[in-house]
Structure formats: structure tokens, C-alpha cells
Design an enzyme around this catalytic site. Structure first.
Site, PDB file in Angstrom:
ATOM      1  N   LEU A  12       5.348 -24.559  -0.508  1.00 22.72           N
ATOM      2  CA  LEU A  12       3.961 -23.951  -0.912  1.00 22.72           C
ATOM      3  C   LEU A  12       3.018 -24.576   0.009  1.00 22.72           C
ATOM      4  O   LEU A  12       2.714 -26.090   0.167  1.00 22.72           O
ATOM      5  CB  LEU A  12       3.749 -24.358  -2.395  1.00 22.72           C
ATOM      6  CG  LEU A  12       4.556 -24.168  -3.388  1.00 22.72           C
ATOM      7  CD1 LEU A  12       3.750 -24.460  -4.977  1.00 22.72           C
ATOM      8  CD2 LEU A  12       4.716 -22.452  -3.588  1.00 22.72           C
ATOM      9  N   ARG A  19      -9.599 -32.124   0.255  1.00 25.17           N
ATOM     10  CA  ARG A  19      -9.857 -33.478   0.382  1.00 25.17           C
ATOM     11  C   ARG A  19      -9.727 -33.883   2.002  1.00 25.17           C
ATOM     12  O   ARG A  19     -10.215 -34.920   2.024  1.00 25.17           O
ATOM     13  CB  ARG A  19      -8.929 -34.206  -0.715  1.00 25.17           C
ATOM     14  CG  ARG A  19      -9.297 -33.903  -1.897  1.00 25.17           C
ATOM     15  CD  ARG A  19      -8.249 -34.136  -3.006  1.00 25.17           C
ATOM     16  NE  ARG A  19      -7.278 -33.174  -3.319  1.00 25.17           N
ATOM     17  CZ  ARG A  19      -6.311 -33.051  -4.086  1.00 25.17           C
ATOM     18  NH1 ARG A  19      -6.121 -34.068  -4.929  1.00 25.17           N
ATOM     19  NH2 ARG A  19      -5.597 -31.989  -4.121  1.00 25.17           N
ATOM     20  N   LYS A  26      -4.135 -28.215   5.836  1.00 23.93           N
ATOM     21  CA  LYS A  26      -3.721 -29.665   5.575  1.00 23.93           C
ATOM     22  C   LYS A  26      -2.144 -29.887   6.182  1.00 23.93           C
ATOM     23  O   LYS A  26      -1.902 -30.949   6.622  1.00 23.93           O
ATOM     24  CB  LYS A  26      -3.774 -29.817   4.083  1.00 23.93           C
ATOM     25  CG  LYS A  26      -3.076 -31.461   3.802  1.00 23.93           C
ATOM     26  CD  LYS A  26      -3.254 -31.856   2.453  1.00 23.93           C
ATOM     27  CE  LYS A  26      -2.690 -31.020   1.275  1.00 23.93           C
ATOM     28  NZ  LYS A  26      -2.737 -31.336  -0.026  1.00 23.93           N
ATOM     29  N   THR A  80      -1.164 -23.000  -7.561  1.00 20.97           N
ATOM     30  CA  THR A  80       0.341 -23.203  -7.116  1.00 20.97           C
ATOM     31  C   THR A  80       1.176 -22.196  -7.894  1.00 20.97           C
ATOM     32  O   THR A  80       2.198 -21.692  -6.965  1.00 20.97           O
ATOM     33  CB  THR A  80       0.918 -24.526  -7.536  1.00 20.97           C
ATOM     34  OG1 THR A  80       0.445 -24.987  -8.647  1.00 20.97           O
ATOM     35  CG2 THR A  80       0.479 -25.532  -6.458  1.00 20.97           C
ATOM     36  N   GLY A 140      -0.365 -34.823 -11.605  1.00 19.16           N
ATOM     37  CA  GLY A 140       0.074 -34.188 -12.707  1.00 19.16           C
ATOM     38  C   GLY A 140       0.875 -35.258 -13.613  1.00 19.16           C
ATOM     39  O   GLY A 140       1.700 -35.907 -13.040  1.00 19.16           O
ATOM     40  N   GLU A 154      -2.325 -31.712 -15.706  1.00 23.28           N
ATOM     41  CA  GLU A 154      -3.101 -32.175 -14.455  1.00 23.28           C
ATOM     42  C   GLU A 154      -4.196 -33.002 -14.667  1.00 23.28           C
ATOM     43  O   GLU A 154      -4.782 -33.145 -15.797  1.00 23.28           O
ATOM     44  CB  GLU A 154      -3.764 -30.887 -13.840  1.00 23.28           C
ATOM     45  CG  GLU A 154      -2.568 -29.955 -13.325  1.00 23.28           C
ATOM     46  CD  GLU A 154      -1.662 -30.623 -12.422  1.00 23.28           C
ATOM     47  OE1 GLU A 154      -2.127 -31.268 -11.473  1.00 23.28           O
ATOM     48  OE2 GLU A 154      -0.445 -30.397 -12.645  1.00 23.28           O
ATOM     49  N   LYS A 353       1.332 -32.827  38.726  1.00 18.80           N
ATOM     50  CA  LYS A 353       1.496 -31.663  37.680  1.00 18.80           C
ATOM     51  C   LYS A 353       2.555 -30.877  38.746  1.00 18.80           C
ATOM     52  O   LYS A 353       2.406 -30.539  39.680  1.00 18.80           O
ATOM     53  CB  LYS A 353       0.099 -30.846  37.433  1.00 18.80           C
ATOM     54  CG  LYS A 353       0.362 -29.725  36.463  1.00 18.80           C
ATOM     55  CD  LYS A 353      -0.540 -28.504  36.975  1.00 18.80           C
ATOM     56  CE  LYS A 353       0.260 -27.618  38.193  1.00 18.80           C
ATOM     57  NZ  LYS A 353      -0.615 -26.353  38.388  1.00 18.80           N
ATOM     58  N   TYR A 389      -5.443 -24.634  44.319  1.00 19.10           N
ATOM     59  CA  TYR A 389      -5.962 -23.319  43.396  1.00 19.10           C
ATOM     60  C   TYR A 389      -7.304 -22.834  44.221  1.00 19.10           C
ATOM     61  O   TYR A 389      -8.028 -23.669  44.838  1.00 19.10           O
ATOM     62  CB  TYR A 389      -6.335 -24.123  42.238  1.00 19.10           C
ATOM     63  CG  TYR A 389      -6.928 -23.173  41.023  1.00 19.10           C
ATOM     64  CD1 TYR A 389      -6.313 -21.935  40.845  1.00 19.10           C
ATOM     65  CD2 TYR A 389      -7.977 -23.532  40.644  1.00 19.10           C
ATOM     66  CE1 TYR A 389      -6.859 -21.215  39.731  1.00 19.10           C
ATOM     67  CE2 TYR A 389      -8.530 -22.632  39.620  1.00 19.10           C
ATOM     68  CZ  TYR A 389      -8.296 -21.428  39.322  1.00 19.10           C
ATOM     69  OH  TYR A 389      -8.680 -20.430  38.397  1.00 19.10           O
TER      70      TYR A 389
HETATM   71  C1  UD1 Z   1       0.245 -30.842  -7.559  1.00 12.68           C
HETATM   72  C2  UD1 Z   1       0.861 -30.389  -8.970  1.00 12.68           C
HETATM   73  C3  UD1 Z   1       0.618 -31.875  -9.816  1.00 12.68           C
HETATM   74  C4  UD1 Z   1       1.638 -32.744  -8.724  1.00 12.68           C
HETATM   75  C5  UD1 Z   1       1.320 -32.886  -7.335  1.00 12.68           C
HETATM   76  C6  UD1 Z   1       2.301 -33.655  -6.410  1.00 12.68           C
HETATM   77  C7  UD1 Z   1      -0.134 -28.377  -9.742  1.00 12.68           C
HETATM   78  C8  UD1 Z   1      -0.986 -27.652 -10.466  1.00 12.68           C
HETATM   79  N1  UD1 Z   1      -0.134 -29.612  -9.592  1.00 12.68           N
HETATM   80  O1  UD1 Z   1      -1.138 -31.106  -7.462  1.00 12.68           O
HETATM   81  O2  UD1 Z   1       1.028 -31.791 -10.956  1.00 12.68           O
HETATM   82  O3  UD1 Z   1       1.597 -34.177  -9.557  1.00 12.68           O
HETATM   83  O4  UD1 Z   1       1.082 -31.562  -6.878  1.00 12.68           O
HETATM   84  O5  UD1 Z   1       2.120 -33.985  -5.175  1.00 12.68           O
HETATM   85  O6  UD1 Z   1       0.905 -27.855  -8.788  1.00 12.68           O
HETATM   86  N2  UD1 Z   1      -0.994 -24.408  -2.838  1.00 12.68           N
HETATM   87  C9  UD1 Z   1      -0.841 -23.128  -2.233  1.00 12.68           C
HETATM   88  N3  UD1 Z   1      -1.310 -22.244  -2.944  1.00 12.68           N
HETATM   89  C10 UD1 Z   1      -2.438 -22.521  -3.857  1.00 12.68           C
HETATM   90  C11 UD1 Z   1      -2.739 -23.805  -4.041  1.00 12.68           C
HETATM   91  C12 UD1 Z   1      -2.019 -24.888  -3.556  1.00 12.68           C
HETATM   92  O7  UD1 Z   1       0.146 -22.878  -1.591  1.00 12.68           O
HETATM   93  O8  UD1 Z   1      -3.199 -21.733  -4.320  1.00 12.68           O
HETATM   94  C13 UD1 Z   1      -0.118 -25.514  -2.081  1.00 12.68           C
HETATM   95  C14 UD1 Z   1      -0.849 -26.560  -1.188  1.00 12.68           C
HETATM   96  O9  UD1 Z   1      -0.901 -25.863   0.077  1.00 12.68           O
HETATM   97  C15 UD1 Z   1       0.190 -27.785  -1.209  1.00 12.68           C
HETATM   98  C16 UD1 Z   1       0.944 -27.653  -2.585  1.00 12.68           C
HETATM   99  O10 UD1 Z   1       0.515 -26.310  -2.962  1.00 12.68           O
HETATM  100  O11 UD1 Z   1       0.935 -27.729  -0.197  1.00 12.68           O
HETATM  101  C17 UD1 Z   1       0.414 -28.559  -3.638  1.00 12.68           C
HETATM  102  O12 UD1 Z   1      -1.261 -28.253  -3.954  1.00 12.68           O
HETATM  103  P1  UD1 Z   1      -2.252 -29.180  -4.125  1.00 12.68           P
HETATM  104  O13 UD1 Z   1      -3.589 -28.633  -4.376  1.00 12.68           O
HETATM  105  O14 UD1 Z   1      -2.171 -30.227  -3.073  1.00 12.68           O
HETATM  106  O15 UD1 Z   1      -1.710 -29.926  -5.715  1.00 12.68           O
HETATM  107  P2  UD1 Z   1      -2.012 -31.067  -6.171  1.00 12.68           P
HETATM  108  O16 UD1 Z   1      -3.691 -31.296  -6.719  1.00 12.68           O
HETATM  109  O17 UD1 Z   1      -1.570 -32.337  -5.315  1.00 12.68           O
HETATM  110 CA    CA Z   2      -1.013 -32.363  -3.152  1.00 16.18          CA
END
Ligand code: UD1
Ligand code: CA
Length: 454
Positions: A12, A19, A26, A80, A140, A154, A353, A389
Site C-alpha cells: 500500500l 505528516r 512519502k 487503506t 492502531g 485506530e 565528466k 560545448y
Molecule cells: C496504519 C493502520 C494502523 C497501523 C499502522 C502501522 C489503517 C487504517 N491503520 O495506520 O492500524 O498501526 O498503519 O504502521 O490501516 N495508503 C494508501 N491509500 C490510502 C491511505 C493509505 O495506499 O488511501 C497507504 C499509505 O501510503 C501507507 C499505508 O497505506 O503506506 C498506511 O497508511 P498510513 O496513512 O500511513 O496509515 P497509519 O495511520 O500509519
Molecule cells: Ca503509517
């Protein structure tokens, strides 16, 4: 690769990472010069034939960085759970049976951690990795809802009155699912929570309600599984990784001075017996041979330093090669395709270079050499410039063995200086100079009587 049902891995990586306060996604943020997502891909590559990356925010930059990866687009970042749902059509089409899912912001994960998780997940319909932390921070939280039932709540939605003080057990962001469970459960997710997002973590509760086998897989308090959300967390992870890489290198016999300030990419290969002083950065596919020395305040990227070469302080090297016995710096800049042959020397404020500096040749002061082929035992005087050049095209300069280029020479390419020829200081050389000749282009000096000022 494990035998058994056909398994795919999903990363994901569609989120913005608010942040981080950056316009870049990120997962493109780097640790020791490599993007976060690269680490996750590396950990998964030995284990899965099919790896899908969910991208969305900044997807173009991801595709550019990993042109051969399989991306699935999540157009809007709705959470997610929604991100994983975007992969369902592809997973069904590929006749996948089990799906491993991991957050793309977990750079310290490694193959053995994933393998161990998968073997403990066995045939569960839903398995999720948990960590026990002193402070559950913004992760979470894992809540026991009965003898054998769990939920992930969460941080934002955590209700102290309802669940009591959190235990410190948190969701690590690494899961495995049977595809059947995902097909049934993902469409049931709702976004009625504080963030207004479709949480992947709600599948834990939903799965149990629908009678699937669900269980946490406790992974101790391993910081390698912690997600990175903020600059401070990124720095902490980078510190951990740096310490681990450097400890391994020192075990192997690499000598590091002030190792806390030496940053070496996991992609770099440093041979036992090499010596590196901090602060120093060695990134990308760099290689440092045994008994090569890299002094402090250098940055190297994708560069090969052979045994017995010396890179002196404050040098910046990228995509270049330095042979044994050569000395580079202090304050040298080697750009892509610079090759410094055996026993050659490149001194301060010298830039190369796409140039080969032949064995025993010297360019010691204030010089630019670009698109050049320089033979053996050539001396390049201070302030020499290859004018490569013309504003539109690049041209080559050839300097043959034993030539001597006087100081403050401009060599206007294309031009060749023949073997054992000398160029007089201050010349602008626009025509080739044959071997064993003197090329000189400047006005004869005049001596006149001094004019009286008063
Ligand atoms: C998430 C978990 C949390 C866990 C933590 C661990 C959820 C709802 N929460 O929280 O329980 O403790 O990770 O690190 O899953 N992403 C997408 N699409 C979206 C949103 C996010 O692809 O719409 C990806 C982000 O790029 C990231 C990952 O999912 O790589 C996690 O998303 P992030 O927003 O960092 O979740 P956390 O708040 O850290
Ligand atoms: Ca995260």
C-alpha cells in the site's frame, strides 16, 4: 518462494504522507539514499512472484522510479481498505488464493520477518502482525473483544471509556488474507469513523462477524516493523539501519572511523580492509575495494573505488571509477563516466565528466575536463579547461601520452594534442597539435618604460 496456494504480495503506497509536509509521496523519502518503498520491494522480491503496488498520490514519480513494477492505481486516497479494494479485480483475474499485504512505509521489514509471519499465519483467513510497544503512539491499537476475538481501533477513534487504557499491543500494518475473505468483506467496509476513511483494519472485526478464522500474529517489540509517518520517525529508522549495516561491515573487517556518521546504502558493497572516515555518505550501487581509503566529508554515489585508491576529504563522486593507486581530492568532483586510471591524480577544485584520465596522469588544480580521453603520464596544468560545448553539441578532446598542458589553457574541442607535445601556458587551442610539437597561442610579451604617474 513458498509452495502451496498461489500467493501475491500487495504494497500500500498511495498515500501522500501528510505528516511529512512534502509534495513528494512519502514512500519516495529516502533512508541511506534509497527510497522507503525500495526496501519493502527488496524484502518481498525473493518471496513473491506477483507483487502489486497500490499507488495514487505522486504515482507518476513512482512509475518513473520503478518502471518494471506492477502498479495499481487508487485514484482517490479514501483509506487503506479502499486501497486494497482497488487490487481486487487484478487479484481475481490472476487467480490468486492468498494475499500478503504490507504498508509501504515499513522500510525496515526484511524477507525473514515476512517468511516467519507467513508460516505462522498458516491457513488463517485473516492474520495480522502485532507489536508490543511501551507507547502505542498513533498506531492502531489491538483490543480484545472476547476470549478469542479482537478488533483494531485506530488511535483517533480510540474510546478510553469503552476500551480502557491501551495495552501497548499495536497493529504493525502487515497482513495475510484468503482472497475469498477479501472478496466478501472489502465491499462491506464503511467510512463512519473520525477520519472518514475506509480502514483496512476494520476487516478484523468484520471477518470474525462473518465466521472467518482471524488471529493476531505477535511479533514481539521488533522496531523493524514500525511504520514511518514523520521526519523524526524516518530519522530514527535511518539511525537503526545505519547502525545495523555498519556493525555488519565492521564484523566483516571494514574499518569505519566515527561510524555513527558514516552512511552506507544497503546496495553498496564494501570489501573487508577498506577504510572510511565519517562524516561520509556512500550511496547507490557503490563499491569500495579492500585497502581503498575514503576520507571524511566525501559523498559517493554509484561509484567504484578499487583497492589501494585514496579519496581525500570533501570530494563528490557520482557514477565514476577510480583505479588502484589513484589519488582523488581533496575537493575533487568526479561526475558520471569519469575514469581515473592507476596511479593518476586529481587534485583540488578539479571536475571531470565522461573523461578517462590515463595511468600516472595528473590534473592537480582548478581544472575542468569533459568528454576527454587523456593518455598516460600526461600533465594537465592548473586552470586547464576543455571547452566541450558550443551551446548545441558536445565535442571530444584527445590528449595523447606524455603531453604537457601549460596552465590556463583552453582546449576548444574537437581537438587533439599529440603524443609528447607541449602547450604553452595561457593558450587557446582551436587546432590539433601534432606529436612532439609545441602549441602556443598568445601575444608576445612587451617591456615598456614605466609611465610617470605624477
Ligand atoms: C496504519 C493502520 C494502523 C497501523 C499502522 C502501522 C489503517 C487504517 N491503520 O495506520 O492500524 O498501526 O498503519 O504502521 O490501516 N495508503 C494508501 N491509500 C490510502 C491511505 C493509505 O495506499 O488511501 C497507504 C499509505 O501510503 C501507507 C499505508 O497505506 O503506506 C498506511 O497508511 P498510513 O496513512 O500511513 O496509515 P497509519 O495511520 O500509519
Ligand atoms: Ca503509517
Amino acid at each position: 518462494m513458498t509452495n502451496g496456494p498461489r500467493r501475491a504480495g500487495v504494497i500500500l503506497a498511495a498515500g501522500k504522507g501528510s505528516r511529512m509536509r512534502s509534495v513528494r509521496p512519502k514512500v519516495m523519502r529516502t533512508l541511506l539514499g534509497e527510497p522507503m518503498l525500495q526496501y519493502v520491494i527488496n524484502a518481498m522480491t525473493p518471496l513473491f512472484r506477483d507483487i502489486y503496488i497500490i499507488g495514487g498520490y505522486g504515482l507518476d514519480s513512482l512509475r518513473e522510479r520503478w518502471p518494471r513494477a506492477d502498479f495499481i492505481e487508487q485514484k482517490e486516497q479514501l483509506g487503506t481498505g479502499h486501497a486494497l479494494a482497488c487490487a481486487l479485480p487484478v487479484l481475481n483475474e490472476a487467480a490468486i488464493a492468498r494475499v500478503f499485504v504490507i504498508n509501504g512505509d515499513t522500510p525496515l521489514v526484511d524477507s525473514s520477518l515476512i517468511e516467519d509471519f507467513l508460516s505462522r499465519a498458516g491457513t488463517l483467513d485473516i492474520a495480522f502482525a502485532t507489536l508490543s510497544l511501551a507507547d502505542p503512539a498513533s498506531f492502531g491499537r489491538v483490543v480484545r473483544t472476547g476470549e478469542n476475538s479482537w478488533a483494531i481501533i485506530e488511535a483517533k477513534d480510540y474510546d478510553f471509556a469503552k476500551y480502557g487504557q491501551p495495552t501497548g499491543e499495536i497493529n504493525a500494518g502487515m497482513y495475510e488474507f484468503g482472497l475469498n475473505a477479501l472478496n466478501e468483506l472489502l465491499p462491506l467496509l464503511k467510512n463512519d469513523n473520525k477520519s472518514g476513511e475506509y480502514y483496512l483494519t476494520d476487516l478484523i472485526r468484520l471477518g470474525q462477524e462473518k465466521g472467518y478464522s482471524v488471529a493476531p500474529i505477535p511479533c514481539g517489540s521488533n522496531p523493524s516493523l514500525m511504520g514511518v509517518n514523520s521526519p523524526a520517525e524516518l530519522a530514527a529508522m535511518e539511525d537503526l539501519l545505519r547502525a545495523k549495516i555498519n556493525a555488519d561491515l565492521m564484523d566483516k573487517g571494514v574499518c569505519l572511523h566515527s561510524p555513527a556518521t558514516v552512511s552506507i546504502s544497503p546496495a553498496a558493497v564494501i570489501e573487508p580492509g577498506a577504510e572510511i572516515s565519517g562524516p561520509c555518505e556512500i550511496y547507490g550501487d557503490s563499491r569500495i575495494g579492500s585497502d581503498a581509503v575514503v576520507e571524511s566529508f566525501c559523498q559517493l554515489r554509484d561509484s567504484i573505488i578499487h583497492s589501494f585508491a585514496l579519496i581525500r576529504s570533501f570530494s563528490h563522486l557520482e557514477g565514476c571509477e577510480v583505479m588502484g593507486g589513484a589519488i582523488v581530492g581533496p575537493y575533487a568532483r568526479l561526475r558520471p563516466r569519469a575514469k581515473i586510471c592507476e596511479n593518476a591524480r586529481v587534485g583540488n577544485f578539479v571536475e571531470l565528466k565522461k573523461t578517462r584520465l590515463g595511468p600516472g596522469s595528473k590534473a592537480n588544480h582548478l581544472t575542468y575536463l569533459g568528454d576527454s580521453v587523456i593518455g598516460e603520464n600526461v600533465n594537465i596544468g592548473a586552470g586547464t579547461i576543455t571547452c566541450n560545448y558550443d551551446g548545441r553539441d558536445k565535442f571530444e578532446t584527445i590528449i595523447e601520452d606524455g603531453a604537457f598542458i601549460g596552465s590556463d589553457t583552453a582546449l576548444v574541442a574537437p581537438v587533439t594534442v599529440g603524443k609528447n607535445s607541449v602547450i604553452g601556458a595561457g593558450s587557446v587551442i582551436t587546432k590539433s597539435v601534432p606529436p612532439d610539437s609545441l602549441g602556443i597561442e598568445r601575444n608576445r610579451q612587451k617591456i615598456l618604460p614605466r609611465r610617470k604617474t605624477r
